[in-house]
Design a protein around this motif. Structure first.
Motif, short mmCIF file in Angstrom:
data_model
loop_
_atom_site.label_atom_id
_atom_site.label_comp_id
_atom_site.label_asym_id
_atom_site.label_seq_id
_atom_site.Cartn_x
_atom_site.Cartn_y
_atom_site.Cartn_z
N ASP A 166 0.81 -1.22 0.00
CA ASP A 166 0.00 0.00 0.00
C ASP A 166 0.84 1.27 0.00
OD1 ASP A 166 0.92 -0.10 2.61
OD2 ASP A 166 -1.01 0.44 3.52
N TYR A 167 2.16 1.16 0.18
CA TYR A 167 3.01 2.34 0.05
C TYR A 167 2.86 2.96 -1.35
CZ TYR A 167 5.69 1.73 4.41
OH TYR A 167 6.09 1.66 5.73
N LEU A 168 2.61 2.10 -2.34
CA LEU A 168 2.54 2.58 -3.72
C LEU A 168 1.26 3.36 -4.00
CD1 LEU A 168 3.92 -0.61 -5.52
CD2 LEU A 168 5.14 1.51 -5.00
N SER A 169 0.28 3.25 -3.12
CA SER A 169 -0.98 3.98 -3.32
C SER A 169 -1.21 5.05 -2.26
CB SER A 169 -2.16 3.00 -3.33
OG SER A 169 -2.19 2.23 -2.13
N VAL A 170 -0.81 4.78 -1.02
CA VAL A 170 -1.03 5.75 0.05
C VAL A 170 -0.22 7.02 -0.20
CG1 VAL A 170 -0.68 6.21 2.50
CG2 VAL A 170 -1.65 4.03 1.77
N PHE A 171 1.05 6.84 -0.56
CA PHE A 171 1.92 7.98 -0.84
C PHE A 171 1.89 8.23 -2.35
CE2 PHE A 171 3.65 5.98 3.02
CZ PHE A 171 3.56 7.06 3.89
N GLU A 172 0.94 9.01 -2.78
CA GLU A 172 0.60 9.12 -4.20
C GLU A 172 1.76 9.63 -5.05
OE1 GLU A 172 -2.76 11.67 -4.19
OE2 GLU A 172 -4.04 10.28 -3.06
N ASP A 173 2.51 10.60 -4.55
CA ASP A 173 3.56 11.20 -5.37
C ASP A 173 4.93 10.57 -5.15
OD1 ASP A 173 3.58 12.14 -2.79
OD2 ASP A 173 4.19 14.19 -3.32
N ALA A 174 5.04 9.61 -4.22
CA ALA A 174 6.32 8.92 -4.00
C ALA A 174 6.47 7.79 -5.00
CB ALA A 174 6.39 8.39 -2.58
N PHE A 175 7.70 7.35 -5.21
CA PHE A 175 8.01 6.28 -6.16
C PHE A 175 7.42 6.58 -7.54
CE2 PHE A 175 8.58 3.47 -2.32
CZ PHE A 175 9.91 3.17 -2.57
N SER A 176 7.52 7.83 -7.97
CA SER A 176 6.92 8.22 -9.25
C SER A 176 7.60 7.53 -10.43
CB SER A 176 6.98 9.74 -9.42
OG SER A 176 8.33 10.19 -9.37
N PHE A 177 8.93 7.40 -10.40
CA PHE A 177 9.62 6.72 -11.50
C PHE A 177 9.23 5.25 -11.54
CE2 PHE A 177 13.06 4.27 -13.36
CZ PHE A 177 13.29 4.95 -14.55
N LEU A 178 9.19 4.62 -10.37
CA LEU A 178 8.82 3.21 -10.32
C LEU A 178 7.42 2.99 -10.89
CD1 LEU A 178 9.41 0.29 -9.30
CD2 LEU A 178 8.40 0.98 -7.12
N LYS A 179 6.49 3.86 -10.53
CA LYS A 179 5.11 3.67 -10.97
C LYS A 179 4.91 4.05 -12.43
CE LYS A 179 3.52 5.89 -7.26
NZ LYS A 179 2.65 6.45 -6.20
N GLN A 180 5.51 5.15 -12.87
CA GLN A 180 5.25 5.65 -14.22
C GLN A 180 6.08 4.96 -15.29
OE1 GLN A 180 5.84 9.91 -13.99
NE2 GLN A 180 4.42 10.12 -12.27
N ASN A 181 7.25 4.44 -14.92
CA ASN A 181 8.14 3.86 -15.92
C ASN A 181 8.31 2.35 -15.80
OD1 ASN A 181 9.60 6.36 -17.34
ND2 ASN A 181 9.30 6.83 -15.18
N ILE A 182 8.19 1.81 -14.61
CA ILE A 182 8.39 0.38 -14.40
C ILE A 182 7.05 -0.36 -14.37
CG2 ILE A 182 9.40 -1.38 -12.93
CD1 ILE A 182 11.43 0.50 -14.30
N ILE A 183 6.19 0.02 -13.44
CA ILE A 183 4.90 -0.66 -13.32
C ILE A 183 4.07 -0.48 -14.59
CG2 ILE A 183 2.72 -0.68 -12.06
CD1 ILE A 183 4.26 -0.10 -9.52
N ALA A 184 4.03 0.74 -15.12
CA ALA A 184 3.22 1.01 -16.30
C ALA A 184 3.69 0.24 -17.52
CB ALA A 184 3.22 2.51 -16.60
#
Length: 677
Positions: free
Chosen positions: A189-207
């Protein structure tokens, strides 16, 4: 949109048959009987399914079972419980901050739900959802790299995320390097609770990769050494033998998992792989490619680096014939001396990582030279940002997060020293970089750098230096590297889940990931590598909504009841008993387990070694009125689920056949099908 339930007729030949009173009256008794066998009893106080409404607890404990190393009693605590020392508990009672605010190690979802993310060559883009386990990582990477999966692996190949063409790759088409990232204590839930954190991980890796939103840990002890060994070997703790950060050996000793008997204090250990009982993916790469694969693994906690990388030169499997195991590059970034070190009996530390050849290798010098950070005078604060001027910089923008405001608009602040001014500079004897069993502990001056983002930032850079100098990913033989974002765990322990420190740390961690991906894209090439991001466990705050378990209180209560020294060793939830004391007291481990369940509210279940190994009879069940109502559960047990389902199907089919005979529908159906034309 509302779903509608439609009832269709059953067809026999050309006729349709609708449900009738006769059908219901005929089938009802047998259906009731079959359902009685399938469904577990709900009013049995002693049955596994009734005492524990959460599924999988017994199987999670069973996955820990190793015949020599499993404890005499394994405790499953109630949610939100944490073992602590009496001195720490006294601090809590006095209103002081304890050294541990959050922790892990349990069977509950906040510990066992973890992110598992695949990215890169052979991975479908945009996959979101599904379930995977940590033990699935090694078999999947073995499939992609063309090696036999580790011999003891129990996980599966995650075919649902793999591109179809990966099944027919030749040696030139496989990933040139596989890269593992451990986000230690990284709750999903760190990936959703902290919306603007881990932006590279979410926008470039997960996506652009595959994200298993139902990542799971399927064993009871969610701890660093256990999970990293499971990732490396692809198997459960009961097989690889690492049941905790310490391990009970047959001689009665209880060392760190990386210690075979010669370790010193302050986390040095002796970096030994002896206690890891199963081969890892890295071991298999060495075997398959005759040691031509480059294996690199490092961490500030060597039990993670070794658990993932494996045995180095000690790997010797007589079932295989190959050139012989080599010394892989496996080391610990020592959080006390501020230098990388290893045990050269099994592993290799390149000369360019030795301080006599490169003084900048020391954490103090590295951070000052490449980030302008003086760890002796500058604290880690909520608004501290750095500029990366090093050779592997990924951006000219400031590194960190200066706003000091949570996504929900709550401000936070903190300031923590990065060195201990009361500690002297480590003596020459402590600044060793090759394991020395006679080394004495002199200082822990640089420990606080591990309770911040900066030890990991340094460790991350050292790995990139090695990858560049060793030419990782430059041929068609797959290489293996492991990056450990360890201080996410240490910061969480010290300051808590959802703390300002955790939130701030995430921006540094995201930058570390970005640096590695940039290096891979530039030096190996996009589409030529495969990455896996995972967490070894979650965590939960105990200080705000949990129960503190004082270990000394438990020991004293046990000794008062069963005799002095009855407790041979304890790791909190794992208890080893002294057999001689038990004999003198004329009690069994079952007696102790029952007593603990009855006397400690925080014990949900106390499993004995015999019970988990299957040596005892099935559990007996007692109803509220004292009668034996659980004869079905006792007969089949938890492992009899398949048999109960089979009985249900047989009785249901029998009911249908009886109905057909009584109503004559079967005869008429045959007549319609074969008689009239």
């Amino acid at each position: 949109m509302t779903a509608e339930l439609s009832i269709k007729p059953i067809y026999f030949g050309r006729r349709s048959v609708c449900m009738s009173k006769k059908f219901t009256m005929c089938m009802l008794p047998l259906l009731i009987l079959s359902l009685t066998l399938v469904l577990p009893s709900t009013n049995c106080q002693g049955a596994e399914n009734s005492e524990n409404p959460y599924t999988g607890v017994l199987s999670a404990v069973t996955n820990m079972y190793h015949p020599e190393r499993f404890p005499d009693i394994y405790l499953v605590t109630q949610p939100n419980c944490l073992f602590t020392s009496r001195s720490s508990y006294e601090k809590i009672q006095n209103g002081e901050k304890p050294s541990t605010v959050a922790s892990h190690g349990s069977v509950w979802n906040y510990d066992t739900d973890v992110p598992i993310i695949f990215y890169g060559k052979g991975i479908k883009k945009g996959y979101l959802g599904g379930e995977a386990n940590l033990v699935d990582i090694a078999p999947t990477l073995a499939y992609l790299t063309g090696v036999q999966r580790p011999s003891a692996a129990r996980g599966r190949v995650l075919h649902e995320i793999l591109e179809p063409e990966s099944a027919t790759w030749n040696s030139e088409e496989r990933p040139k390097v596989v890269v593992l990232f451990s986000l230690d204590q990284g709750r999903t839930d760190y990936l959703s609770v902290f919306e603007d954190a881990f932006s590279f991980l979410k926008q470039n890796i997960i996506a652009q990769g595959a994200f298993f939103t139902q990542g799971r840990i399927t064993y009871a002890k969610t701890a660093t050494a256990v999970s990293h060994s499971s990732v490396g070997t692809g198997t459960i703790p009961g097989i690889h033998g690492v049941l905790g950060n310490n391990v009970m050996l047959s001689d009665g000793s209880f060392p760190l998992t990386i210690n075979d008997g010669n370790a010193t204090d302050y986390g040095h250990g002796d970096l030994s792989p002896h206690n890891l009982l199963a081969a890892t993916l890295a071991d298999e790469l060495d075997r398959r490619y005759n040691n031509q694969s480059i294996v690199l693994s490092s961490s500030s906690y060597a039990r993670a680096a070794i658990g993932v990388a494996g045995h180095g030169a000690w790997y010797d499997d007589s079932d295989y014939t190959y050139a012989g195991a080599d010394k892989d590059i496996v080391f610990s970034c020592n959080r006390y001396s501020g230098l990388p070190y290893t045990n050269t009996d099994y592993y290799h530390l390149p000369d360019y990582l030795k301080t006599e050849n490169n003084p900048d290798i020391h954490i103090k010098n590295w951070l000052k030279k490449y980030y302008g950070l003086d760890v002796e005078s500058t604290p880690w604060t909520h608004d501290l940002t750095l500029t990366d001027s090093g050779p592997y910089s990924a951006s000219d923008d400031p590194v960190g997060h200066a706003s000091a405001v949570f996504p929900w608009n709550e401000a936070y602040s903190f300031s923590h020293a990065l060195t201990d001014e009361d500690e002297a500079e480590p003596h020459t004897l402590q600044r060793y970089q090759d394991y020395d069993p006679d080394m004495t502990v002199l200082s822990k001056k640089y420990y606080n750098t591990s309770v911040s983002p900066f030890l990991d930032l340094w460790n991350n850079d050292l790995n990139l230096m090695i990858m560049e100098k060793e030419n990782v990913g430059q041929d068609n033989i797959p290489d293996f590297t492991f990056f450990h974002i360890k201080s996410l765990d240490i910061v969480g322990h010290n300051y808590g889940v959802y703390s300002g420190e955790i939130y701030n740390y995430m921006f540094f961690a995201d930058y570390m990931i970005r640096k590695v991906i940039k290096w891979l894209d530039h030096n190996v090439g996009q589409g030529n590598y495969t990455c896996v991001f995972f967490s070894d466990h979650g965590a939960n705050n105990v200080i705000t909504n949990g129960t503190w378990i004082v270990k000394e209180d438990v020991t004293e209560a046990m000794e008062a009841k069963f005799g002095a020294s009855v407790l041979r060793e304890s790791a909190g939830d794992q208890i080893w008993l002294d057999t001689e004391v038990m004999k003198q007291a004329n009690v069994s481990s079952e007696d102790v387990a029952t007593w603990m369940e009855e006397n400690f509210d925080w014990v949900m279940r106390a499993y004995t070694k015999k019970e988990v190994s299957g040596e005892t009879e099935t559990v007996t069940c007692t109803c509220s009125d004292g009668d034996d109502c659980c004869f079905i559960s006792s007969a089949f047990g938890e492992s009899g689920a398949e048999l109960r389902i089979l009985v249900f199907l047989v009785l249901t089919l029998t009911a249908i056949m009886i109905y057909l005979i009584f109503t004559g529908i079967g005869r008429r159906a045959i007549t319609d099908a074969h008689g009239k034309k």
